[in-house]
Design an enzyme around this catalytic site. Structure first.
Site, short mmCIF file in Angstrom:
data_model
loop_
_atom_site.label_atom_id
_atom_site.label_comp_id
_atom_site.label_asym_id
_atom_site.label_seq_id
_atom_site.Cartn_x
_atom_site.Cartn_y
_atom_site.Cartn_z
N LYS A 72 10.51 14.21 -21.05
CA LYS A 72 11.25 15.55 -20.49
C LYS A 72 9.86 16.36 -20.52
O LYS A 72 9.77 17.38 -20.01
CB LYS A 72 12.49 15.90 -21.36
N LYS B 238 16.70 7.09 -12.92
CA LYS B 238 18.26 6.79 -13.37
C LYS B 238 18.99 8.19 -12.88
O LYS B 238 18.49 9.24 -12.34
CB LYS B 238 18.23 7.40 -15.11
N LYS C 227 22.36 14.02 -14.01
CA LYS C 227 22.96 15.40 -13.71
C LYS C 227 21.93 16.43 -13.59
O LYS C 227 22.17 17.42 -12.79
CB LYS C 227 24.15 15.84 -14.48
N1 AQP Z 1 22.95 6.85 -15.00
C1 AQP Z 1 23.47 6.58 -16.10
N2 AQP Z 1 23.99 5.34 -16.18
C2 AQP Z 1 24.60 5.03 -17.15
N3 AQP Z 1 25.02 5.81 -18.02
C3 AQP Z 1 24.66 7.16 -18.05
N4 AQP Z 1 24.81 8.42 -18.77
C4 AQP Z 1 24.06 9.25 -18.30
N5 AQP Z 1 23.56 8.86 -17.08
C5 AQP Z 1 23.90 7.69 -16.91
C6 AQP Z 1 25.66 8.21 -19.99
O1 AQP Z 1 26.42 9.46 -19.95
C7 AQP Z 1 26.59 9.98 -21.11
C8 AQP Z 1 26.05 11.35 -21.07
O2 AQP Z 1 24.78 11.80 -21.65
P1 AQP Z 1 24.34 12.95 -21.96
O3 AQP Z 1 24.90 14.01 -21.11
O4 AQP Z 1 24.19 13.32 -23.26
O5 AQP Z 1 22.81 12.74 -21.56
P2 AQP Z 1 21.93 11.75 -20.54
O6 AQP Z 1 22.21 10.38 -20.99
O7 AQP Z 1 20.61 12.21 -20.55
O8 AQP Z 1 22.80 11.98 -19.27
P3 AQP Z 1 22.07 12.68 -17.86
O9 AQP Z 1 23.44 12.75 -16.99
O10 AQP Z 1 20.70 12.20 -17.52
O11 AQP Z 1 21.93 14.16 -18.27
P4 AQP Z 1 20.63 15.09 -18.30
O12 AQP Z 1 20.44 14.98 -16.98
O13 AQP Z 1 21.21 16.42 -18.84
O14 AQP Z 1 19.60 14.68 -19.34
C9 AQP Z 1 25.81 9.11 -22.29
O15 AQP Z 1 26.71 8.36 -22.60
C10 AQP Z 1 24.72 8.48 -21.19
O16 AQP Z 1 24.33 7.24 -21.57
#
Ligand code: AQP
Length: 330
Positions: free
Chosen positions: A111, A194, A197
């Site tokens: 990040k 990946k 969001k």
């Molecule tokens: N692409 C993915 N595939 C499988 N699992 C996923 N998760 C997120 N993206 C995927 C799972 O969703 C949960 C949310 O986690 P988070 O919001 O704390 O952070 P993250 O993993 O960093 O999710 P994002 O969507 O990628 O958020 P941003 O973009 O804000 O960093 C977790 O259980 C994660 O494993």
């Protein structure tokens, strides 16, 4: 009874990745243990975010939690910032994780690499400390995570062991659980990154209508060749669609491969789209029903109360162990 803790950051519109990696499993946890599910709004502040967007996403996430089948009578659903023990424990435990180990965290490296040094907040660097507090406050036995959060649970274990060694056994050392299939759903437009969001390129959003979801799957990047085979290296697009299908159908990748033997890409995608629509249809209908009645947010107040009760006990234990004076004299 096993305690399970999980959370999602309200950083953007939820994606199919969040559904497959997290939301889809919440209901099952409820049947196997005592569940605490939170909205990680303090973590959402570690990167710049518009206040209204954060506020709206927080309400929305609560509705998605309920739509996933979480029953507020059985599970504690709460907002991280509404339980002050998270921040209070954070101010203690930040002294027991060190700069060297925090600098090695992959999420921080990834990040921060996209940012100027002058724009990187301390919260992004110290993210694993707060995440450790989220987990340790609830004496969680199991933390279900996607692949890229494993490192943060490992550092939480190190921290808990460090504290226990120094002050006696006061913290539960958590274990992580990674889904066998679907721990990392990739972007449909670039299957080497990946589906996230905060990086909406190639995402399927849970708020997309079913038609849009179908169209997005149909136009997902596939690979050269024509065989539907799982090969992350040479066929990342096809492998990603196979993973989506297998996770939704709750079968193994091998079973999915077998099912699609002899299929052409077009027909393969059509069936993957069918599976997505089949699962998302009822899920979205439940979500719409929930948001039609604003009173659903009441669950967050009840959750705050229940979560605070548990979290404050752990906080007190730590405060006492490190030598902070309890002026109430209990
Ligand atoms: N692409 C993915 N595939 C499988 N699992 C996923 N998760 C997120 N993206 C995927 C799972 O969703 C949960 C949310 O986690 P988070 O919001 O704390 O952070 P993250 O993993 O960093 O999710 P994002 O969507 O990628 O958020 P941003 O973009 O804000 O960093 C977790 O259980 C994660 O494993």
């Amino acid at each position: 009874m096993t305690r399970i803790l999980s959370g999602i950051k309200p950083t953007g519109q939820l994606t199919l990745g969040n559904y497959i990696g997290a939301l889809k499993h919440f209901k099952d946890f409820q049947d196997s243990g005592e569940v605490f599910i939170f909205i990680a709004d303090l973590h959402a502040l570690t990167l710049p975010i518009d206040p209204k967007f954060l506020n709206d996403n927080t309400r929305d996430l609560a509705a998605f939690y309920l739509a996933s089948g979480l029953d507020p009578k059985k599970s504690t659903i709460f907002v991280q910032s509404s339980v002050s023990a998270h921040s209070e424990l954070n101010s203690i435990l930040q002294n027991y994780l060190y700069m060297g180990e925090l600098s090695r965290m992959t999420q921080f490296k990834e990040k921060s690499a996209k940012m100027k040094d002058s724009a990187i907040g301390l919260g992004l660097f110290a993210y694993p400390v707060l995440m450790a507090c989220d987990i340790l406050l609830y004496d969680a036995d199991i933390v279900p995570v996607g692949e890229d959060q494993v490192q943060h649970v490992e550092i939480t274990r190190d921290l808990a062991n460090r504290i226990n060694k120094r002050y006696g056994d006061i913290l539960v050392v958590p274990n992580y659980k990674v889904n066998k299939v679907g721990a990392r759903i990739m972007s449909l437009s670039d299957p080497t990154v990946k589906m996230s969001k905060s990086d909406p390129k190639g995402d399927i959003f849970l708020k997309d209508d079913l038609n849009t979801m179908r169209k997005k799957i149909m136009s997902a990047v596939t690979d050269s060749g024509s065989e539907v085979k799982y090969d992350k290296e040479n066929k990342p697009g096809v492998s990603n669609l196979l993973t989506i299908y297998a996770s939704l159908k709750e079968i193994s990748i091998e079973e999915a491969e077998k099912h699609f033997e002899g299929y052409r890409y077009g027909d393969f995608k059509r069936e993957v789209a069918d599976a997505v629509v089949e699962e998302m249809g009822p899920f979205k209908a439940r979500y719409e029903e929930i948001i039609a009645n604003k009173s659903y947010l009441e669950v967050l107040r009840i959750g705050q109360e229940r979560a605070s009760q548990v979290a404050n006990k752990t906080l007190k234990r730590v405060q006492k162990a490190v030598g902070l004076l309890d002026v109430d004299g209990e």
